[in-house]
Scaffold this motif. Sequence first.
Motif, PDB file in Angstrom:
ATOM      1  N   PHE A   1       0.805  -1.211   0.000  1.00 35.85           N
ATOM      2  CA  PHE A   1       0.000   0.000   0.000  1.00 35.85           C
ATOM      3  C   PHE A   1       0.844   1.270   0.000  1.00 35.85           C
ATOM      4  CE2 PHE A   1      -4.431  -1.108   0.742  1.00 35.85           C
ATOM      5  CZ  PHE A   1      -4.332  -2.454   0.984  1.00 35.85           C
ATOM      6  N   LEU A   2       2.053   1.166   0.513  1.00 31.96           N
ATOM      7  CA  LEU A   2       2.825   2.381   0.750  1.00 31.96           C
ATOM      8  C   LEU A   2       3.359   2.954  -0.541  1.00 31.96           C
ATOM      9  CD1 LEU A   2       4.649   1.307   4.011  1.00 31.96           C
ATOM     10  CD2 LEU A   2       2.390   2.331   3.709  1.00 31.96           C
ATOM     11  N   SER A   3       3.805   4.188  -0.503  1.00 32.30           N
ATOM     12  CA  SER A   3       4.180   4.918  -1.712  1.00 32.30           C
ATOM     13  C   SER A   3       5.231   4.170  -2.504  1.00 32.30           C
ATOM     14  CB  SER A   3       4.708   6.310  -1.339  1.00 32.30           C
ATOM     15  OG  SER A   3       5.809   6.214  -0.479  1.00 32.30           O
ATOM     16  N   GLY A   4       5.067   4.187  -3.818  1.00 30.17           N
ATOM     17  CA  GLY A   4       5.986   3.490  -4.707  1.00 30.17           C
ATOM     18  C   GLY A   4       5.593   2.065  -4.972  1.00 30.17           C
ATOM     19  N   GLY A   5       4.818   1.454  -4.060  1.00 24.54           N
ATOM     20  CA  GLY A   5       4.401   0.089  -4.250  1.00 24.54           C
ATOM     21  C   GLY A   5       5.517  -0.904  -3.956  1.00 24.54           C
ATOM     22  N   SER A   6       5.365  -2.120  -4.454  1.00 22.67           N
ATOM     23  CA  SER A   6       6.328  -3.180  -4.226  1.00 22.67           C
ATOM     24  C   SER A   6       7.520  -3.038  -5.158  1.00 22.67           C
ATOM     25  CB  SER A   6       5.660  -4.531  -4.462  1.00 22.67           C
ATOM     26  OG  SER A   6       5.346  -4.663  -5.849  1.00 22.67           O
ATOM     27  N   GLU A   7       8.510  -3.924  -4.970  1.00 22.14           N
ATOM     28  CA  GLU A   7       9.656  -3.944  -5.880  1.00 22.14           C
ATOM     29  C   GLU A   7       9.206  -4.175  -7.321  1.00 22.14           C
ATOM     30  OE1 GLU A   7       9.417  -5.573  -3.072  1.00 22.14           O
ATOM     31  OE2 GLU A   7      11.218  -5.233  -1.836  1.00 22.14           O
ATOM     32  N   THR A   8       8.232  -5.056  -7.479  1.00 20.87           N
ATOM     33  CA  THR A   8       7.717  -5.345  -8.822  1.00 20.87           C
ATOM     34  C   THR A   8       7.053  -4.110  -9.426  1.00 20.87           C
ATOM     35  OG1 THR A   8       7.360  -7.654  -8.207  1.00 20.87           O
ATOM     36  CG2 THR A   8       6.198  -6.852 -10.147  1.00 20.87           C
ATOM     37  N   ASP A   9       6.277  -3.390  -8.606  1.00 19.28           N
ATOM     38  CA  ASP A   9       5.627  -2.174  -9.091  1.00 19.28           C
ATOM     39  C   ASP A   9       6.661  -1.147  -9.552  1.00 19.28           C
ATOM     40  OD1 ASP A   9       3.058  -3.138  -8.469  1.00 19.28           O
ATOM     41  OD2 ASP A   9       3.248  -2.454  -6.395  1.00 19.28           O
ATOM     42  N   ILE A  10       7.703  -0.967  -8.743  1.00 23.99           N
ATOM     43  CA  ILE A  10       8.737   0.009  -9.078  1.00 23.99           C
ATOM     44  C   ILE A  10       9.444  -0.385 -10.364  1.00 23.99           C
ATOM     45  CG2 ILE A  10      10.954   0.978  -8.328  1.00 23.99           C
ATOM     46  CD1 ILE A  10       9.892   0.702  -5.439  1.00 23.99           C
ATOM     47  N   PHE A  11       9.781  -1.653 -10.485  1.00 22.06           N
ATOM     48  CA  PHE A  11      10.459  -2.143 -11.684  1.00 22.06           C
ATOM     49  C   PHE A  11       9.584  -1.940 -12.920  1.00 22.06           C
ATOM     50  CE2 PHE A  11      12.061  -5.442 -14.588  1.00 22.06           C
ATOM     51  CZ  PHE A  11      13.431  -5.219 -14.503  1.00 22.06           C
ATOM     52  N   ASN A  12       8.305  -2.245 -12.799  1.00 22.57           N
ATOM     53  CA  ASN A  12       7.400  -2.065 -13.933  1.00 22.57           C
ATOM     54  C   ASN A  12       7.234  -0.600 -14.307  1.00 22.57           C
ATOM     55  OD1 ASN A  12       6.946  -4.801 -14.296  1.00 22.57           O
ATOM     56  ND2 ASN A  12       5.173  -4.844 -12.932  1.00 22.57           N
ATOM     57  N   ASP A  13       7.246   0.276 -13.310  1.00 23.12           N
ATOM     58  CA  ASP A  13       7.168   1.713 -13.602  1.00 23.12           C
ATOM     59  C   ASP A  13       8.384   2.172 -14.410  1.00 23.12           C
ATOM     60  OD1 ASP A  13       4.754   1.946 -12.321  1.00 23.12           O
ATOM     61  OD2 ASP A  13       5.582   2.746 -10.447  1.00 23.12           O
ATOM     62  N   VAL A  14       9.560   1.635 -14.072  1.00 23.32           N
ATOM     63  CA  VAL A  14      10.765   1.972 -14.839  1.00 23.32           C
ATOM     64  C   VAL A  14      10.641   1.463 -16.270  1.00 23.32           C
ATOM     65  CG1 VAL A  14      13.248   1.578 -15.042  1.00 23.32           C
ATOM     66  CG2 VAL A  14      12.246   2.036 -12.808  1.00 23.32           C
ATOM     67  N   LYS A  15      10.123   0.267 -16.425  1.00 24.46           N
ATOM     68  CA  LYS A  15       9.959  -0.310 -17.758  1.00 24.46           C
ATOM     69  C   LYS A  15       9.063   0.557 -18.643  1.00 24.46           C
ATOM     70  CE  LYS A  15       9.379  -4.779 -18.269  1.00 24.46           C
ATOM     71  NZ  LYS A  15      10.603  -5.300 -18.878  1.00 24.46           N
ATOM     72  N   GLU A  16       8.100   1.234 -18.009  1.00 22.86           N
ATOM     73  CA  GLU A  16       7.112   1.998 -18.768  1.00 22.86           C
ATOM     74  C   GLU A  16       7.441   3.482 -18.882  1.00 22.86           C
ATOM     75  OE1 GLU A  16       3.518   1.153 -16.698  1.00 22.86           O
ATOM     76  OE2 GLU A  16       3.580  -0.998 -17.145  1.00 22.86           O
ATOM     77  N   THR A  17       8.530   3.930 -18.288  1.00 15.67           N
ATOM     78  CA  THR A  17       8.900   5.353 -18.339  1.00 15.67           C
ATOM     79  C   THR A  17       9.381   5.733 -19.738  1.00 15.67           C
ATOM     80  OG1 THR A  17       9.521   5.354 -16.007  1.00 15.67           O
ATOM     81  CG2 THR A  17      10.406   7.137 -17.362  1.00 15.67           C
TER      82      THR A  17
END
Length: 259
Positions: free
Chosen positions: A4-20
């Motif tokens: 729930f916390l800001s940035g999400g999980s490691e997977t969420d962060i990694f996927n955000d980088v993939k989509e930047t």
Amino acid sequence: MKNFLSGGSETDIFNDVKETETTDIYVDSNNSQKLIELVQQVAWIDTSEDGSGHQPPDFFNAEHKVMIDTMKVDDVVTKKGGKKHPDKQRQSSMLRELKDAGILDQLPNLDRVFLNPDMSEIPAGEHHTYAAYLSNFTRIVEGHIRSIKNVYQKNHPGFKTAFLLYDESTLYWQTNDLVEEVKYKQGQGFFGQPHIPWQDKSFLNVLKVEGLDFVIWVMPWKNPPMQEILPKIAVLDLNNVDKANLKEYDPRYMHSDEE
């Protein structure tokens, strides 16, 4: 449901980088460019808590022999070596209130919730500081560095190592005014230079260690509304650092953008 916390999980962060978008990414070398292309274009094994349970670090690609470890840093003043974190304590309280009220049960398909607590009762100089930023950065990064030789290289010998650094700190400005003497009001103009963390000698001294090859530095909160001062992501080749471009910042003059 994921973190729930800001940035999400490691997977969420990694996927955000993939989509930047590539236009929002700064790279300092051809090797850095190749790394971000790999992150965005090839398949990775996810070993994080949301992943498939392989050996750490969080992500690796055996074909290209690269492994990536994810971590979060911020500039919040904490107590007891980071164990007492006012923002995270407030977020946990907010999450309990949402659960107790049954609101989350009404949204079963919800993937992530961003909790942004009101911390306005804490003065900026006691909440966000450059000194806390550097201290938190050093403590967290050095903890992960210890795992490179002891864990990651044993699990994946011969692989290049990259840190995926999710930086939740605010933007800082180096000014001519002492932080202890001058508190800027919202909307007040001042003269200063933005802090560029990957050019900060103090930060790079922490990162320049044997076994760490790259940093993917994600900075979601550095740019004020309607302004683009820093890129969303900076990819650094630590084997190609130009020491002549590094700067020494004086903490006494470093003002948070949240003042």
